[in-house]
Scaffold this motif. Sequence first.
Motif, mmCIF file in Angstrom:
data_model
loop_
_atom_site.group_PDB
_atom_site.id
_atom_site.type_symbol
_atom_site.label_atom_id
_atom_site.label_comp_id
_atom_site.label_asym_id
_atom_site.label_seq_id
_atom_site.Cartn_x
_atom_site.Cartn_y
_atom_site.Cartn_z
ATOM 1 N N PRO A 93 0.798 -1.240 0.000
ATOM 2 C CA PRO A 93 0.000 0.000 0.000
ATOM 3 C C PRO A 93 0.822 1.277 0.000
ATOM 4 O O PRO A 93 0.313 2.340 -0.378
ATOM 5 C CB PRO A 93 -0.822 -0.126 1.287
ATOM 6 C CG PRO A 93 -0.930 -1.597 1.529
ATOM 7 C CD PRO A 93 0.386 -2.167 1.074
ATOM 8 N N ASP A 94 2.089 1.203 0.422
ATOM 9 C CA ASP A 94 2.956 2.389 0.400
ATOM 10 C C ASP A 94 4.050 2.266 -0.665
ATOM 11 O O ASP A 94 5.085 2.926 -0.589
ATOM 12 C CB ASP A 94 3.587 2.635 1.766
ATOM 13 C CG ASP A 94 4.407 1.442 2.266
ATOM 14 O OD1 ASP A 94 4.371 0.366 1.622
ATOM 15 O OD2 ASP A 94 5.097 1.591 3.293
ATOM 16 N N GLY A 95 3.806 1.431 -1.677
ATOM 17 C CA GLY A 95 4.804 1.200 -2.712
ATOM 18 C C GLY A 95 4.583 2.051 -3.950
ATOM 19 O O GLY A 95 3.601 2.792 -4.069
ATOM 20 N N ALA A 96 5.523 1.933 -4.899
ATOM 21 C CA ALA A 96 5.436 2.707 -6.139
ATOM 22 C C ALA A 96 6.168 1.999 -7.265
ATOM 23 O O ALA A 96 7.134 1.263 -7.046
ATOM 24 C CB ALA A 96 6.000 4.110 -5.954
ATOM 25 N N ILE A 97 5.693 2.252 -8.473
ATOM 26 C CA ILE A 97 6.347 1.794 -9.700
ATOM 27 C C ILE A 97 7.085 2.974 -10.319
ATOM 28 O O ILE A 97 6.538 4.075 -10.439
ATOM 29 C CB ILE A 97 5.312 1.271 -10.715
ATOM 30 C CG1 ILE A 97 4.491 0.116 -10.134
ATOM 31 C CG2 ILE A 97 5.997 0.841 -12.013
ATOM 32 C CD1 ILE A 97 3.259 -0.219 -10.957
ATOM 33 N N PHE A 98 8.330 2.747 -10.731
ATOM 34 C CA PHE A 98 9.094 3.695 -11.540
ATOM 35 C C PHE A 98 9.283 3.025 -12.905
ATOM 36 O O PHE A 98 10.089 2.104 -13.046
ATOM 37 C CB PHE A 98 10.434 4.016 -10.889
ATOM 38 C CG PHE A 98 10.329 4.822 -9.629
ATOM 39 C CD1 PHE A 98 10.557 6.191 -9.632
ATOM 40 C CD2 PHE A 98 9.989 4.217 -8.423
ATOM 41 C CE1 PHE A 98 10.457 6.940 -8.467
ATOM 42 C CE2 PHE A 98 9.885 4.950 -7.250
ATOM 43 C CZ PHE A 98 10.121 6.314 -7.268
ATOM 44 N N TYR A 99 8.522 3.498 -13.875
ATOM 45 C CA TYR A 99 8.421 2.829 -15.178
ATOM 46 C C TYR A 99 9.055 3.711 -16.244
ATOM 47 O O TYR A 99 8.512 4.745 -16.629
ATOM 48 C CB TYR A 99 6.950 2.574 -15.488
ATOM 49 C CG TYR A 99 6.634 1.879 -16.791
ATOM 50 C CD1 TYR A 99 6.882 0.524 -16.974
ATOM 51 C CD2 TYR A 99 6.027 2.580 -17.833
ATOM 52 C CE1 TYR A 99 6.550 -0.110 -18.162
ATOM 53 C CE2 TYR A 99 5.688 1.964 -19.030
ATOM 54 C CZ TYR A 99 5.954 0.612 -19.188
ATOM 55 O OH TYR A 99 5.612 -0.009 -20.372
ATOM 56 N N ASN A 100 10.244 3.317 -16.695
ATOM 57 C CA ASN A 100 11.011 4.094 -17.668
ATOM 58 C C ASN A 100 10.600 3.719 -19.094
ATOM 59 O O ASN A 100 10.619 2.552 -19.465
ATOM 60 C CB ASN A 100 12.499 3.833 -17.456
ATOM 61 C CG ASN A 100 13.385 4.438 -18.530
ATOM 62 O OD1 ASN A 100 14.347 3.799 -18.953
ATOM 63 N ND2 ASN A 100 13.110 5.637 -18.983
#
Length: 252
Positions: A93-100
């Motif tokens: 729930p406190d995560g994130a995707i960094f999508y290049n």
Amino acid sequence: MKDIDQFYNKITHGDSLEVMKTMPDESVDVVLTSPPYNLKNSTGNGMKDGRGGKWSNAALMNGYDEYNDNLPNDVYAEWQYRNLREMYRILKPDGAIFYNHKWRVQGGLIQDRSDIIRDMPVRQIIIWQRNGGINFNKGYFLPTYEVIYLIPKSKFKLAPKANRYGDVWKINQDFKNPHPAPFPFELADRVVKSTTGGVILDPFMGSGTTAVAAIAHGRKYIGIEKSEKYIKMANERIDKFKKGSIQEELNI
């Protein structure tokens, strides 16, 4: 579903989508990845120029090992969107995707990748300003940047003081990496140290740069890669990093 700890600190050989489907919900902290860009299907750059010269010798002219990078655009967009949905499902729930990815010209018009991103909750677009490449098309200026979509869950926050980096990152490409399309260690390092999560996933692991950045900051990594050749390459780079023998190559 497999327990997530079975994936820790290793690179699983297989298809990104199928492997992620075996992972439990809300089990990773950060996803950092740069997928194949489908460049061989491009009409907007020098891939199809046909004039030879330097670009004709570029590694990506041959695609990737075990993947030709030449899908019909709608098939490619659907594949990438489905990957993003799986990445999001397994985020805490406190995560994130960094999508290049890379905005491209196709058929004379820019693709801002909305065909991939669709309904994903993008919070910010980070500009990765890099060196210019080669552009044979006189209809537009030489591209000098790529984009990183920050796609978080609702409770995601940056590490303390990480917001000082701003949303334009000037980082040169990695020309020493043998992979045909690596992203630089400095970029992976900045993402990892800008977050606090302990488990970092890269479902298109390639040459292992995400894993090296995770190790450098004491995090666990999870890798997925369909090419056994690239898995071998990545594991060799990871081993060298642990032994302290590629730090100079990575400029650290």
